[in-house]
Design a protein around this motif. Structure first.
Motif, PDB file in Angstrom:
ATOM      1  N   SER A  11       0.422  41.044  -4.768  1.00  0.00           N
ATOM      2  CA  SER A  11      -0.400  40.002  -4.144  1.00  0.00           C
ATOM      3  C   SER A  11       0.511  38.884  -3.674  1.00  0.00           C
ATOM      4  CB  SER A  11      -1.446  39.458  -5.122  1.00  0.00           C
ATOM      5  OG  SER A  11      -0.819  38.735  -6.169  1.00  0.00           O
ATOM      6  N   THR A  12      -0.002  38.099  -2.749  1.00  0.00           N
ATOM      7  CA  THR A  12       0.736  36.953  -2.230  1.00  0.00           C
ATOM      8  C   THR A  12      -0.223  35.797  -2.017  1.00  0.00           C
ATOM      9  OG1 THR A  12       2.094  36.148  -0.387  1.00  0.00           O
ATOM     10  CG2 THR A  12       0.470  37.836   0.137  1.00  0.00           C
ATOM     11  N   THR A  13       0.269  34.600  -2.161  1.00  0.00           N
ATOM     12  CA  THR A  13      -0.560  33.434  -1.846  1.00  0.00           C
ATOM     13  C   THR A  13      -0.552  33.151  -0.346  1.00  0.00           C
ATOM     14  OG1 THR A  13       1.330  31.971  -2.265  1.00  0.00           O
ATOM     15  CG2 THR A  13      -0.193  32.363  -4.093  1.00  0.00           C
ATOM     16  N   GLY A  14       0.299  33.865   0.399  1.00  0.00           N
ATOM     17  CA  GLY A  14       0.333  33.723   1.852  1.00  0.00           C
ATOM     18  C   GLY A  14      -0.626  34.682   2.522  1.00  0.00           C
ATOM     19  N   THR A  15      -0.475  34.816   3.832  1.00  0.00           N
ATOM     20  CA  THR A  15      -1.311  35.750   4.594  1.00  0.00           C
ATOM     21  C   THR A  15      -0.468  36.828   5.278  1.00  0.00           C
ATOM     22  OG1 THR A  15      -1.286  34.155   6.424  1.00  0.00           O
ATOM     23  CG2 THR A  15      -3.216  34.145   4.967  1.00  0.00           C
ATOM     24  N   ASP A  16       0.813  36.838   4.998  1.00  0.00           N
ATOM     25  CA  ASP A  16       1.703  37.918   5.424  1.00  0.00           C
ATOM     26  C   ASP A  16       2.876  37.933   4.451  1.00  0.00           C
ATOM     27  OD1 ASP A  16       2.735  40.034   6.831  1.00  0.00           O
ATOM     28  OD2 ASP A  16       3.096  38.949   8.704  1.00  0.00           O
ATOM     29  N   PRO A  22      -5.157  36.692   0.852  1.00  0.00           N
ATOM     30  CA  PRO A  22      -4.336  36.019  -0.162  1.00  0.00           C
ATOM     31  C   PRO A  22      -4.897  36.189  -1.563  1.00  0.00           C
ATOM     32  CG  PRO A  22      -5.590  34.420   1.108  1.00  0.00           C
ATOM     33  CD  PRO A  22      -5.818  35.739   1.766  1.00  0.00           C
ATOM     34  N   ASN A  23      -3.977  36.132  -2.533  1.00  0.00           N
ATOM     35  CA  ASN A  23      -4.333  36.179  -3.958  1.00  0.00           C
ATOM     36  C   ASN A  23      -5.122  37.428  -4.321  1.00  0.00           C
ATOM     37  OD1 ASN A  23      -3.198  33.510  -4.559  1.00  0.00           O
ATOM     38  ND2 ASN A  23      -4.903  32.749  -3.315  1.00  0.00           N
ATOM     39  N   GLN A  37       5.430  34.376   6.306  1.00  0.00           N
ATOM     40  CA  GLN A  37       4.490  34.433   5.187  1.00  0.00           C
ATOM     41  C   GLN A  37       3.178  33.737   5.508  1.00  0.00           C
ATOM     42  OE1 GLN A  37       7.838  35.188   1.732  1.00  0.00           O
ATOM     43  NE2 GLN A  37       6.878  33.171   1.744  1.00  0.00           N
ATOM     44  N   THR A  38       3.032  33.393   6.777  1.00  0.00           N
ATOM     45  CA  THR A  38       1.764  32.968   7.359  1.00  0.00           C
ATOM     46  C   THR A  38       1.508  33.907   8.529  1.00  0.00           C
ATOM     47  OG1 THR A  38       2.233  30.656   6.824  1.00  0.00           O
ATOM     48  CG2 THR A  38       0.522  31.081   8.468  1.00  0.00           C
ATOM     49  N   ALA A  56       5.612  31.217  -0.755  1.00  0.00           N
ATOM     50  CA  ALA A  56       4.483  31.992  -1.285  1.00  0.00           C
ATOM     51  C   ALA A  56       4.847  32.508  -2.667  1.00  0.00           C
ATOM     52  CB  ALA A  56       4.143  33.152  -0.357  1.00  0.00           C
ATOM     53  N   GLN A 114       4.625  35.538  -5.056  1.00  0.00           N
ATOM     54  CA  GLN A 114       4.438  36.990  -4.966  1.00  0.00           C
ATOM     55  C   GLN A 114       4.295  37.558  -6.378  1.00  0.00           C
ATOM     56  OE1 GLN A 114       4.168  36.483  -1.912  1.00  0.00           O
ATOM     57  NE2 GLN A 114       5.886  37.325  -0.750  1.00  0.00           N
TER      58      GLN A 114
END
Length: 657
Positions: A524-529, A578-579, A618-619, A635, A637
């Motif tokens: 998972s990532t807190t970003g969108t890419d 995200p998440n 990462q966006t 982000a 990860q």
């Protein structure tokens, strides 16, 4: 100092005056001036080079193609040749240079260098032919990077398949010393061209040997890997397409490439600053960042899968190919099913970097193989293979369908198929190697009592370098270290807080893997890419007798990257939720390796590999080539290793009888 200079100029004028020379008479004549009177030039109008004592004859010809374009071709005929076969290489890298590595009266020294399997050519008396592809160096016509076949991407009636056909047709009709049999071989771009020759091949083409070929530039060869752009190839594009003769040079601006790419921001911005948008292929890259029809329709494995298999092929693959590690195996998978008699498609896998099979193959970086593996390939595999199809009366070659070097044990294997694991009796079973709590690694699945994940912060402002800094440009000031980065010690990365390192206990028995490891990563990532880089590593014992520098060495066996936006589709990028723990699946490059007792197995995971690949902001943005400074964000990860969310590497584990 200024006074001394004035005195020297005054003295010089006095000397000229004493000699009767008028002021200014020693100045260089302007262009177009009449020739000197009474003192003729000592240079001949044309140099005629005597060739007495030469063991070959050099011929330079312009071979006409079906559209009228003529291609510069060098033909080297051994002295006394009769009924000799032809070995052809077509190249964008200057035929004149590839056939004049040394100005020698002997063919061997003249050829010794890039893309010449010299011992084979000289000892077996081949007529050597090297040709500039259209648009490069002395050939006429227009250059297009990896010119596609006639069709949607190429409306002209000519391509590399037709140019090869026309070249072979001319050669067998105009080189009286030949027996009418032609083989084509080459490395890299020159290896892509023997694949093109298989499309509607000329009847005189009897064998093709593509070595380290460019096959699919998006999936895993020169330009992208699973969607991540190979930024360090920008200089190649600039020089290859800037001029016909590669004289327009990419320039350095920093001692460390890491700093140069960071300062520019995105790859698109760096290209803009360097004037790269003048080059047509760069503009195509900017327009096609995803795996759309532009890439799919020119992928050679897909093209050859639709073609009849008429010509015997030997595909040559380097296990540590730093440029085209994808192509040879992809073509093998595509065309081997057509080889119903198991006698037309052969595969060689050696412990080499890109193109090392024509040089010294006894070492690779810190690795020692206890023999010249490349010489063995040339003399024991390539030489009899070519002779079988090209030399009149030659015996059938004793070459197995698969010649695979087993790394770790350092020995050649003769295999019936790939992956077979061993000559007979073995089985290759997909076996999960699990990432575990406490950064452990093993074949036991996780349980509920263990921690569910590990995490790290990925910061685009401090991306993980792909090798120890300073990172020198390719070929910087004569220091060509680029071919070695795949065998660099990975300890440089393992000590960083933004790299997760999972490691097994010391092995008590050998573990052999043959085939492609498959990544199954719950993350998972807190970003969108996000990018996910996964490395499978052989960790040497803490001390190694006889080679102290290998103590604790972290040797990458197989590693690659996936750009997260392509998790669901390579054609259509999509923002990552995200998440959210999601499964990312992708294949690592092919291996044939034994982890020896006393060694440990390691897996490293990170989210940047810079500047080998461009930074993921990462966006999610429509096109990463044009990501803005504000798009690059930190982000968190997470890598999961819980029941139902178990991350593992699926190893092609060999079980011997």
């Amino acid at each position: 100092m200024r006074f001394i200079g004035m005195k020297r100029r005054t003295l010089y004028a006095a000397v000229l005056a004493a000699a009767g020379v008028a002021p200014g008479a020693m100045a260089q004549a302007p262009p177009g001036a009449a020739p000197e009177q009474g003192l003729p030039s000592e240079m001949p109008a044309k140099v005629e080079q005597p060739t007495t004592g030469f063991d070959y004859e050099r011929r330079e010809v312009m071979i006409p193609m079906r559209d009228g374009v003529k291609l510069y071709t060098v033909i080297l005929v051994p002295h006394g040749a009769k009924n000799a076969p032809i070995l052809l290489t077509r190249t964008p890298y200057e035929a004149d240079q590839l056939t004049t590595n040394s100005h020698s009266s002997h063919l061997g020294p003249s050829l010794w260098g890039y893309d010449n399997a010299t011992e084979v050519i000289v000892q077996d008396g081949y007529i050597r032919v090297v040709q500039d592809v259209r648009g490069k160096y002395r050939s006429e016509g227009d250059y297009v990077m990896n010119r596609p076949l006639h069709g949607p991407l190429n409306p002209t009636p000519v391509d590399h398949a037709t140019d090869t056909y026309d070249t072979i047709d001319w050669l067998v009709k105009n080189v009286p010393e030949t027996n009418g049999k032609v083989g084509i071989l080459g490395i890299s771009y020159d290896g892509f061209l023997p694949l093109m020759a298989l499309v509607n091949p000329h009847p005189a083409l009897k064998v093709s040997v593509p070595m380290n070929p460019m096959v699919d530039g998006w999936m895993g060869d020169d330009w992208f890997h699973n969607g991540a752009f190979r930024a360090q190839n920008m200089s190649y594009i600039y020089e290859q397409e800037g001029t016909r003769d590669n004289k327009a040079k990419w320039w350095t601006s920093h001692y460390d490439d890491y700093d140069m790419f960071m300062q520019a921001g995105s790859s698109g911005e760096l290209g803009k600053r360097r004037g790269l948008e003048q080059m047509g292929f760069w503009r195509k890259l900017l327009e096609h960042p995803s795996y759309d029809p532009f890439w799919q329709q020119q992928a050679m494995d897909k093209i050859l899968a639709e073609q009849p298999l008429a010509v015997p092929v030997m595909l040559v693959h380097s296990l540590w190919d730093q440029e085209d590690i994808y192509g040879a195996l992809a073509v093998y998978k595509a065309i081997k099913p057509k080889d119903t008699n198991n006698d037309k498609v052969f595969l060689v896998m050696g412990p080499w970097h890109h193109g090392q099979e024509i040089g010294d193959g006894s070492t690779l970086g810190a690795l020692r193989f206890n023999s010249d593996t490349a010489l063995y390939f040339r003399m024991e595999i390539l030489r009899p293979f070519l002779a079988q199809y090209l030399k009149d009366g030659a015996p059938k070659a004793d070459v197995p369908p698969i010649s695979a070097f087993e790394t770790g044990t350092n020995r050649w294997e003769r295999l019936p198929a790939w992956p077979a694991g061993c000559a007979s009796g073995c089985s290759v079973k997909s076996t999960p190697l699990y990432l575990g709590a406490g950064l452990t690694l093993g074949f036991k699945a996780p349980n509920y009592r263990d921690a569910a994940f590990d995490e790290y912060i990925s910061d685009p402002a401090k991306p993980v370098p792909f090798r120890a800094r300073p990172i020198q440009p390719v070929g910087y000031r004569g220091r060509l270290t680029w071919p070695l980065w795949l065998v660099d010690d990975q300890r440089e990365a393992s000590g960083r807080p933004d790299v997760l390192v999972y490691i097994s206990a010391a092995l008590t028995e050998p573990v052999k893997i043959s085939g492609q490891p498959l990544v199954n990563l719950f993350a998972s990532t807190t970003g969108t890419d996000a990018d996910w880089v996964v490395k499978l590593i052989d960790v040497y014992p803490d001390e190694v007798a006889g080679q102290a520098e290998m103590g604790g060495y972290q040797l990458a066996v197989s590693m690659d990257v996936l750009r997260g936006r392509y998790r669901e589709s390579f054609e259509t990028p999509k923002a990552i939720a995200p998440n959210t723990a999601l499964l990312y699946k992708f294949a690592l490059p092919t291996v044939n390796h034994v982890f020896l007792p006393g060694h440990r197995i390691m897996v490293q995971i990170q989210s940047s590999w810079f500047p080998l690949y461009d930074r993921n902001p990462q966006t999610f943005v429509p096109n990463i080539f044009w990501a803005k400074p504000e798009d690059y964000r930190k982000a968190v990860q997470r890598i999961y290793h819980a029941p139902g969310q178990a991350s593992y590497i699926e190893l092609p584990l060999v079980t011997e009888p």
